[in-house]
Design an enzyme around this catalytic site. Sequence first.
Site, PDB file in Angstrom:
ATOM      1  N   CYS A   1      -8.890 -52.031  48.926  1.00 14.05           N
ATOM      2  CA  CYS A   1      -7.464 -51.981  48.597  1.00 14.05           C
ATOM      3  C   CYS A   1      -6.998 -50.554  48.822  1.00 14.05           C
ATOM      4  O   CYS A   1      -7.684 -49.769  49.483  1.00 14.05           O
ATOM      5  CB  CYS A   1      -7.184 -52.489  47.188  1.00 14.05           C
TER       6      CYS A   1
ATOM      7  N   ASN B   1      -8.605 -48.219  45.287  1.00  7.48           N
ATOM      8  CA  ASN B   1      -9.903 -48.626  44.741  1.00  7.48           C
ATOM      9  C   ASN B   1      -9.956 -48.481  43.218  1.00  7.48           C
ATOM     10  O   ASN B   1     -10.968 -48.094  42.654  1.00  7.48           O
ATOM     11  CB  ASN B   1     -11.048 -47.861  45.409  1.00  7.48           C
TER      12      ASN B   1
ATOM     13  N   CYS C   1      -7.665 -50.982  41.269  1.00  2.96           N
ATOM     14  CA  CYS C   1      -7.104 -52.222  40.716  1.00  2.96           C
ATOM     15  C   CYS C   1      -7.751 -53.469  41.318  1.00  2.96           C
ATOM     16  O   CYS C   1      -8.598 -54.108  40.707  1.00  2.96           O
ATOM     17  CB  CYS C   1      -5.590 -52.276  40.917  1.00  2.96           C
ATOM     18  N   ARG C   2      -7.365 -53.802  42.546  1.00  2.00           N
ATOM     19  CA  ARG C   2      -7.779 -55.070  43.147  1.00  2.00           C
ATOM     20  C   ARG C   2      -9.226 -55.081  43.627  1.00  2.00           C
ATOM     21  O   ARG C   2      -9.980 -56.001  43.308  1.00  2.00           O
ATOM     22  CB  ARG C   2      -6.855 -55.413  44.323  1.00  2.00           C
ATOM     23  N   SER C   3      -9.611 -54.091  44.428  1.00  2.00           N
ATOM     24  CA  SER C   3     -10.961 -54.154  45.013  1.00  2.00           C
ATOM     25  C   SER C   3     -12.076 -54.027  43.977  1.00  2.00           C
ATOM     26  O   SER C   3     -13.073 -54.748  44.083  1.00  2.00           O
ATOM     27  CB  SER C   3     -11.120 -53.147  46.157  1.00  2.00           C
TER      28      SER C   3
ATOM     29  N   ASP D   1      -0.493 -55.826  44.842  1.00  2.00           N
ATOM     30  CA  ASP D   1      -0.951 -54.668  44.080  1.00  2.00           C
ATOM     31  C   ASP D   1      -0.315 -54.729  42.695  1.00  2.00           C
ATOM     32  O   ASP D   1       0.906 -54.624  42.569  1.00  2.00           O
ATOM     33  CB  ASP D   1      -0.559 -53.384  44.802  1.00  2.00           C
TER      34      ASP D   1
END
Length: 153
Positions: free
Chosen positions: A10, A13, A15-17, A122
């Site tokens: 993302c 690095n 939140c999402r990943s 995001d």
Amino acid sequence: MKPVRILFVCLGNICRSPLAEGILRHVAQDDLVDVDSAGTGGWHIGDPPDHRSIAVARKYGIDITGQRGRKVGAGDFEVFDLIFAMDRSNLANLRKLAPPEAQHKLHLFLDYTVGTERDVPDPYYEGPEGFETVYSMLFEGCSLLIGRLEERS
């Protein structure tokens, strides 16, 4: 059989990943995958995941507190078998960074797993509900990915 090496990417690095990494580790058999995460930007190198990602992961019995942010490096395109971008912007950035022989490894996560060309949004500027939505999307995608990988093995 050797594990499939998977990298989730993302922007920062945090939140999402890292959440995707934690979910996949949680739902996969240990010998099926080797998973990591990274960002296309370097603002959060060495930082733990966002506290809201940690909280939503913890809610589902997943501990991501030991992860630390890192930036995608040139070696990642050689080491990983599958590199999943969380959104089209990150995928475009990865396509610019990756050498020609690694382009086939790059995929939009929900396109590859769920079959829809949708971004994982995001949640950084959202409240807890945004992180909950992202968790659900990632969990569905990771579950489908594991099924797909188990069929290959």
